[in-house]
Design a protein around this motif. Structure first.
Motif, short mmCIF file in Angstrom:
data_model
loop_
_atom_site.label_atom_id
_atom_site.label_comp_id
_atom_site.label_asym_id
_atom_site.label_seq_id
_atom_site.Cartn_x
_atom_site.Cartn_y
_atom_site.Cartn_z
N MET A 1 0.82 -1.21 0.00
CA MET A 1 0.00 0.00 0.00
C MET A 1 0.85 1.25 0.00
O MET A 1 0.42 2.31 -0.47
N GLY A 2 2.07 1.17 0.54
CA GLY A 2 2.92 2.34 0.65
C GLY A 2 3.95 2.40 -0.45
O GLY A 2 4.02 1.53 -1.33
N PRO A 3 4.80 3.42 -0.44
CA PRO A 3 5.83 3.57 -1.47
C PRO A 3 6.90 2.50 -1.35
O PRO A 3 7.12 1.93 -0.29
N GLY A 4 7.59 2.26 -2.48
CA GLY A 4 8.73 1.35 -2.47
C GLY A 4 8.50 0.02 -3.15
O GLY A 4 9.46 -0.71 -3.39
N GLY A 5 7.25 -0.32 -3.48
CA GLY A 5 6.98 -1.60 -4.12
C GLY A 5 7.46 -1.59 -5.57
O GLY A 5 7.13 -0.67 -6.34
N LEU A 6 8.24 -2.60 -5.96
CA LEU A 6 8.69 -2.72 -7.34
C LEU A 6 7.59 -3.34 -8.20
O LEU A 6 6.62 -3.90 -7.68
N LEU A 7 7.74 -3.25 -9.52
CA LEU A 7 6.78 -3.82 -10.45
C LEU A 7 7.39 -5.09 -11.06
O LEU A 7 8.48 -5.04 -11.63
N SER A 8 6.67 -6.20 -10.93
CA SER A 8 7.16 -7.48 -11.44
C SER A 8 6.01 -8.25 -12.08
O SER A 8 4.85 -8.05 -11.73
N PRO A 9 6.33 -9.14 -13.03
CA PRO A 9 5.28 -9.90 -13.71
C PRO A 9 4.85 -11.11 -12.89
O PRO A 9 5.65 -11.73 -12.18
N ILE A 10 3.57 -11.46 -13.02
CA ILE A 10 3.01 -12.63 -12.35
C ILE A 10 1.81 -13.09 -13.16
O ILE A 10 1.34 -12.38 -14.05
N ASP A 11 1.30 -14.28 -12.88
CA ASP A 11 0.11 -14.76 -13.59
C ASP A 11 -1.03 -13.76 -13.44
O ASP A 11 -1.27 -13.23 -12.34
N CYS A 12 -1.72 -13.50 -14.52
CA CYS A 12 -2.79 -12.51 -14.52
C CYS A 12 -4.03 -13.04 -13.79
O CYS A 12 -4.56 -14.09 -14.15
N THR A 13 -4.46 -12.34 -12.75
CA THR A 13 -5.67 -12.72 -12.00
C THR A 13 -6.72 -11.64 -11.99
O THR A 13 -7.85 -11.87 -11.58
N GLY A 14 -6.36 -10.42 -12.42
CA GLY A 14 -7.30 -9.31 -12.35
C GLY A 14 -7.34 -8.62 -11.00
O GLY A 14 -8.18 -7.76 -10.77
N ALA A 15 -6.43 -9.00 -10.08
CA ALA A 15 -6.41 -8.39 -8.76
C ALA A 15 -6.11 -6.89 -8.86
O ALA A 15 -5.54 -6.41 -9.84
#
Length: 312
Positions: free
Chosen positions: A238-252
């Motif tokens: 929820m906060g800053p600092g999270g990186l972006l990475s690929p994962i199986d698509c679930t629509g979350a």
């Protein structure tokens, strides 16, 4: 279990309180948020959703309070209209109107036409002139809405990007030579694929945008070896600092991004689950190959703005 196009569970198939609560549990799992994260998000929107209370409510087979349902649905990443629909179904269940809802959802059988004397010929159906004109106007409006203004890159009424293959270019790179693509953490903390700045001429893998709601998108990486993965914010932070990475698509919710127009052809990318902004670690001064994209507090800086170049 019924679902929207973006995969969000819906309560329409519920015929008992237990089935309705099961749909709420599915919605919570779809959001990929913990109970504490849901509580924090609800508090940020001015609502109350204690983690212990929602956990207890989702463990029962009785209908939760309306206020809890509204706060939970919105904290999971849906809107006020969706929350109103969940409450409507809850009220129908509580009042025993599920049978009425089922009857209303089925069209009545067509009425038998009255018998006509065999000596009379049926008159051909003729539309009044006013009805013909109205139908023509409606058809023209539909065609215009579908075609837009003829621009292949933007849907003019909403500044919306159509589905397709794109290069995503951080706006702070002066010559536009860097794009978001696959890389690794520069500190070598892990060796997993993440989104970083890469030279556009050999960026990998192919990036596709898929519209899931007005101005909301999945960002898909289509890898010829690993298949399709959706970019998400790590661990639904929820906060800053999270990186972006690929994962199986679930629509979350942490796999969906609001594209917010800030200038013609320029957008901020905002993860739906948090409302923060995607930017580059190091800010506008970071123009090197390999700089990681991250979820950050929205500042309006140029590293949090992106151009999208359609690839045909």
């Amino acid at each position: 279990m019924t679902r929207r196009d973006d995969g969000a569970p819906q309560p329409d198939a519920a015929t008992t309180a237990a089935e309705y609560v099961a749909a709420l549990r599915e919605l919570r799992e779809w959001s990929a948020l913990t109970y504490r994260q849901l509580a924090a998000k609800a508090e940020a929107s001015g609502r109350v959703l204690p983690a212990s209370t929602v956990a207890a409510a989702l463990g029962r087979a009785t209908l939760p309070r309306a206020e809890l349902i509204e706060a939970l649905v919105i904290a999971c990443g849906l809107g006020a209209t969706d929350a109103a629909h969940w409450l409507e179904v809850r009220d129908d269940l509580a009042a025993g109107r599920i049978g009425e809802r089922a009857e209303e959802s089925e069209p009545p059988p067509p009425a038998e036409p009255p018998a006509e004397p065999t000596t009379r010929r049926r008159r051909p159906w003729v539309w009044p002139a006013a009805a013909v004109a109205a139908a023509a106007l409606i058809a023209a409006a539909v065609i215009f809405a579908v075609r837009g203004d003829g621009d292949d890159h933007l849907d003019a009424p909403h500044g919306r990007l159509p589905d397709g293959k794109y290069l995503i270019k951080p706006a702070h790179i002066p010559d536009g030579s860097l794009c978001l693509g696959e890389g690794r953490e520069r500190n070598r903390r892990t060796d997993r694929p993440i989104a970083v700045q890469r030279p556009c001429k050999n960026v990998f893998p192919d990036t596709y945008l898929v519209v899931v709601a007005p101005d909301v998108y999945r960002i898909e990486w289509r890898n010829p070896v690993d298949g399709v993965g959706c970019l998400r914010v790590d661990d639904a932070m929820m906060g800053p600092g999270g990186l972006l990475s690929p994962i199986d698509c679930t629509g979350a919710a942490h796999q969906r991004f609001l594209f917010e127009p800030v200038d013609p052809g320029v957008f901020r990318i905002r993860p739906v689950h948090s409302g923060l902004c995607v930017g580059i670690i190091g800010g506008p001064a970071e123009i090197s190959d390999g700089a990681e994209a991250e979820q950050a507090v929205c500042t309006g800086a140029t590293d949090q703005r992106f151009r999208f170049e359609r690839i045909d």
